[in-house]
Design a protein around this motif. Structure first.
Motif, PDB file in Angstrom:
ATOM      1  N   GLN A 107       0.806  -1.224   0.000  1.00 40.67           N
ATOM      2  CA  GLN A 107       0.000   0.000   0.000  1.00 40.67           C
ATOM      3  C   GLN A 107       0.842   1.279   0.000  1.00 40.67           C
ATOM      4  O   GLN A 107       0.285   2.374   0.040  1.00 40.67           O
ATOM      5  CB  GLN A 107      -0.927   0.013   1.229  1.00 40.67           C
ATOM      6  N   THR A 108       2.158   1.171  -0.013  1.00 41.67           N
ATOM      7  CA  THR A 108       3.017   2.350   0.061  1.00 41.67           C
ATOM      8  C   THR A 108       2.909   3.175  -1.228  1.00 41.67           C
ATOM      9  O   THR A 108       2.997   2.646  -2.341  1.00 41.67           O
ATOM     10  CB  THR A 108       4.483   1.941   0.287  1.00 41.67           C
ATOM     11  N   THR A 109       2.724   4.485  -1.057  1.00 38.77           N
ATOM     12  CA  THR A 109       2.604   5.387  -2.206  1.00 38.77           C
ATOM     13  C   THR A 109       3.530   6.588  -2.002  1.00 38.77           C
ATOM     14  O   THR A 109       4.272   6.667  -1.016  1.00 38.77           O
ATOM     15  CB  THR A 109       1.154   5.880  -2.379  1.00 38.77           C
ATOM     16  N   ALA A 110       3.447   7.534  -2.938  1.00 41.86           N
ATOM     17  CA  ALA A 110       4.301   8.723  -2.881  1.00 41.86           C
ATOM     18  C   ALA A 110       4.006   9.571  -1.649  1.00 41.86           C
ATOM     19  O   ALA A 110       4.911  10.234  -1.117  1.00 41.86           O
ATOM     20  CB  ALA A 110       4.113   9.555  -4.151  1.00 41.86           C
ATOM     21  N   ILE A 111       2.768   9.544  -1.156  1.00 36.62           N
ATOM     22  CA  ILE A 111       2.425  10.390  -0.015  1.00 36.62           C
ATOM     23  C   ILE A 111       3.209   9.996   1.231  1.00 36.62           C
ATOM     24  O   ILE A 111       3.529  10.839   2.070  1.00 36.62           O
ATOM     25  CB  ILE A 111       0.889  10.326   0.247  1.00 36.62           C
ATOM     26  N   LYS A 150       2.180  -2.455  -4.846  1.00 39.39           N
ATOM     27  CA  LYS A 150       1.405  -3.133  -5.885  1.00 39.39           C
ATOM     28  C   LYS A 150       1.183  -2.208  -7.081  1.00 39.39           C
ATOM     29  O   LYS A 150       0.774  -1.061  -6.912  1.00 39.39           O
ATOM     30  CB  LYS A 150       0.065  -3.564  -5.294  1.00 39.39           C
ATOM     31  N   PRO A 151       1.452  -2.673  -8.306  1.00 37.98           N
ATOM     32  CA  PRO A 151       1.203  -1.827  -9.493  1.00 37.98           C
ATOM     33  C   PRO A 151      -0.288  -1.592  -9.699  1.00 37.98           C
ATOM     34  O   PRO A 151      -1.130  -2.379  -9.279  1.00 37.98           O
ATOM     35  CB  PRO A 151       1.802  -2.652 -10.642  1.00 37.98           C
ATOM     36  N   THR A 156       1.826   0.317 -13.403  1.00 44.33           N
ATOM     37  CA  THR A 156       2.729   1.382 -12.961  1.00 44.33           C
ATOM     38  C   THR A 156       2.717   1.465 -11.439  1.00 44.33           C
ATOM     39  O   THR A 156       1.659   1.397 -10.823  1.00 44.33           O
ATOM     40  CB  THR A 156       2.291   2.738 -13.548  1.00 44.33           C
ATOM     41  N   MET A 157       3.893   1.608 -10.861  1.00 42.04           N
ATOM     42  CA  MET A 157       3.992   1.805  -9.418  1.00 42.04           C
ATOM     43  C   MET A 157       4.179   3.295  -9.154  1.00 42.04           C
ATOM     44  O   MET A 157       5.176   3.891  -9.591  1.00 42.04           O
ATOM     45  CB  MET A 157       5.175   1.018  -8.834  1.00 42.04           C
ATOM     46  N   GLN A 158       3.214   3.882  -8.441  1.00 45.59           N
ATOM     47  CA  GLN A 158       3.266   5.325  -8.186  1.00 45.59           C
ATOM     48  C   GLN A 158       4.528   5.688  -7.399  1.00 45.59           C
ATOM     49  O   GLN A 158       5.161   6.709  -7.673  1.00 45.59           O
ATOM     50  CB  GLN A 158       2.020   5.757  -7.400  1.00 45.59           C
ATOM     51  N   ARG A 198       6.575  -9.962  -4.827  1.00 44.46           N
ATOM     52  CA  ARG A 198       7.407  -8.864  -5.350  1.00 44.46           C
ATOM     53  C   ARG A 198       7.020  -8.556  -6.793  1.00 44.46           C
ATOM     54  O   ARG A 198       6.445  -9.388  -7.484  1.00 44.46           O
ATOM     55  CB  ARG A 198       8.890  -9.237  -5.278  1.00 44.46           C
ATOM     56  N   HIS A 199       7.374  -7.356  -7.219  1.00 49.53           N
ATOM     57  CA  HIS A 199       7.017  -6.919  -8.568  1.00 49.53           C
ATOM     58  C   HIS A 199       8.263  -6.373  -9.267  1.00 49.53           C
ATOM     59  O   HIS A 199       9.196  -5.881  -8.613  1.00 49.53           O
ATOM     60  CB  HIS A 199       5.926  -5.843  -8.511  1.00 49.53           C
ATOM     61  N   ARG A 200       8.266  -6.443 -10.566  1.00 49.33           N
ATOM     62  CA  ARG A 200       9.416  -5.981 -11.352  1.00 49.33           C
ATOM     63  C   ARG A 200       9.462  -4.462 -11.365  1.00 49.33           C
ATOM     64  O   ARG A 200       8.429  -3.788 -11.478  1.00 49.33           O
ATOM     65  CB  ARG A 200       9.319  -6.509 -12.781  1.00 49.33           C
TER      66      ARG A 200
END
Length: 496
Positions: A107-111, A150-151, A156-158, A198-200
């Protein structure tokens, strides 16, 4: 016409500026650790001492250049190989630098990055506009598990896109205002993208980073690490000049036995059998650190190591056949062949209930038999029934053993457990009585916080319930346990 010092390990060669010659990295063999070094200040950081091995010296030389030049870099390696430990060791040697850690999840984002910058920086006005400046000379923004977010539906991962903007343009737009950053270095670490969950990462992001890949240390280096750890733990619990365990050769042999156990576990139990059969050097560390909670003068060191190994390794195994394999060829035969020692832990449980730890912060574990424990638990259940409700639980041997194991976990700082079993095996009841028996110095039992799930229960309600537990524990200083059952996990975000 220069040649490495050793052709067998050419990457262990470095150029020494003082002598102007090529030299080979050599481990520090005279490093002495104390029991204070082995006590973790935080169960989440695992801030154990760093034993200086060849890999530590080699990687430190690599990281130091990037840290001095403020270059963003990414450290990649398998789980439990020591990524955080190496970076923490490199950060500690920096002068007047702050480190801000962000533990990433799905759930981690730019904020979250912006909030961390606001906490650790001050806003100043420069010629180019408003900028975030660290309070120290430099701020290192360390993002752990950078490939967990999560994309979205566009793949896209923010978070990654935001970090890419920070690195390339040294700033970001806060609403309509451009906010710059100064003296902030971005450091990331991650497990390989092939790991579950994990994601690329996009190649646009990895192209602007320095990337270093590390793997598990070889056996010789692990041997020196755990020899130093075991010596510090055992010497703190035994008198000086002990006939067996004051000998360095025996400590090295004991470390070798632990590594043989680790190799046997990896050989006999793999992730192909069950997904949670993933064993790393972190598990050996847990066994060694766990020995600090025992009086080694009263019990044999090998018996204590066996009990801790059973709790760390054996309790994870599924089925009676796997448990018998552990007791036989994986660990039992290893002890008999290496030490000619037969462990006798039948009807033996180590708990804190009937043991006096004094004023020590470490809750010591003492040996009890099932008859004494059953009598003590029965007495506590009667008190629980008067104060709360009737449990209606029969104390057969498996239940007594389960409650004793829970006591060992609950009495450890930050202890946590995942209990897997069919409905009706007594997980909730065992947890309730174990928490009730876990008394504070004032005599108050450990409180259990559990979400009250109903219709429309979502992340907002879960965060409010979580705040109550955090406030009771962190602000009011009460002993608390957060108990979550599978039906309460209404959203995947709860686990994050």
């Amino acid at each position: 016409n220069e040649r490495p010092v050793s052709m067998d390990a050419p990457l262990d060669t470095f150029f020494d500026l003082e002598s102007q010659t090529l030299k080979q990295y050599t481990a520090m063999t005279d490093q002495a650790l104390t029991v204070e070094d082995m006590q973790m200040t935080s169960p989440t950081e695992r801030d154990l001492p760093v034993v200086i091995t060849k890999d530590v010296l080699k990687n430190s030389d690599l990281f130091d250049v990037w840290l001095q030049e403020n270059e963003p870099f990414l450290l990649v390696g398998p789980e439990g190989c020591g990524k955080s430990m190496l970076l923490r060791y490199a950060f500690k040697r920096l002068k007047n630098a702050d480190v801000a850690v962000i533990n990433c999840n799905a759930q981690t984002t730019a904020i979250h990055v912006i909030q961390k910058l606001q906490q650790c920086c001050t806003v100043a006005t420069a010629q180019s506009g408003r900028v975030y400046r660290p309070k120290a000379d430099k701020l290192i923004l360390y993002l752990k598990d950078i490939n967990l977010p999560k994309p979205d539906k566009y793949d896209t991962m923010q978070l990654i896109a935001f970090l890419q903007q920070l690195i390339l343009y040294q700033g970001f737009y806060d609403k309509l205002e451009w906010m710059g950053i100064e003296r902030i270095q971005i450091v990331c670490s991650m497990n390989p993208s092939t790991t579950v969950g994990r994601h690329r990462l996009t190649t646009r992001f990895t192209a602007i980073l320095r990337i270093a890949s590390i793997s598990y240390p070889d056996r010789d280096q692990l041997q020196s690490v755990y020899s130093a750890y075991l010596k510090a733990v055992v010497s703190s619990r035994l008198p000086a000049g002990h006939p067996q365990w004051s000998d360095k050769k025996n400590m090295d042999r004991l470390a070798g036995t632990m590594l043989d156990l680790y190799a046997n576990m990896q050989e006999n139990f793999t992730v192909d059998n069950y997904r949670h059969y993933l064993f790393t050097p972190r598990d050996i560390t847990a066994v060694v650190i766990g020995c600090l909670r025992y009086d080694l003068e009263a019990y044999h060191v090998l018996d204590i190591l066996t009990y801790e190994a059973e709790r760390v390794f054996r309790d994870r195994l599924v089925g009676d056949d796997a448990a018998r394999l552990f007791d036989g060829s994986v660990w039992g035969n290893l002890l008999r062949s290496t030490w000619n020692h037969k462990v006798d832990l039948k009807d033996a449980f180590f708990t804190t209930w009937l043991t006096d730890s004094g004023d020590s912060e470490i809750k010591m574990l003492g040996k009890n038999n099932s008859a004494d424990l059953k009598q003590y638990i029965q007495k506590e259940m009667e008190i629980y029934a008067r104060e709360n409700k009737e449990l209606n639980m029969l104390l057969f041997p498996e239940i007594v053993e389960r409650i004793a194991r829970l006591d060992r976990i609950l009495s450890e700082p930050g202890g946590s457990v995942l209990m897997i079993g069919r409905p009706g095996v007594g997980r909730r009841t065992c947890s309730a009585i174990s928490c009730f028996m876990k008394k504070s110095r004032e005599g108050a039992p450990m409180e259990i916080f559990t979400p009250n799930v109903g219709r429309g229960y979502a992340s907002k309600q879960f965060m409010n319930d979580l705040k109550l537990a955090v406030q009771a524990s962190g602000v009011e200083g009460r002993q608390c346990a957060l108990y979550l059952e599978d039906y309460q996990l209404a959203e995947p975000a709860f686990l994050e």
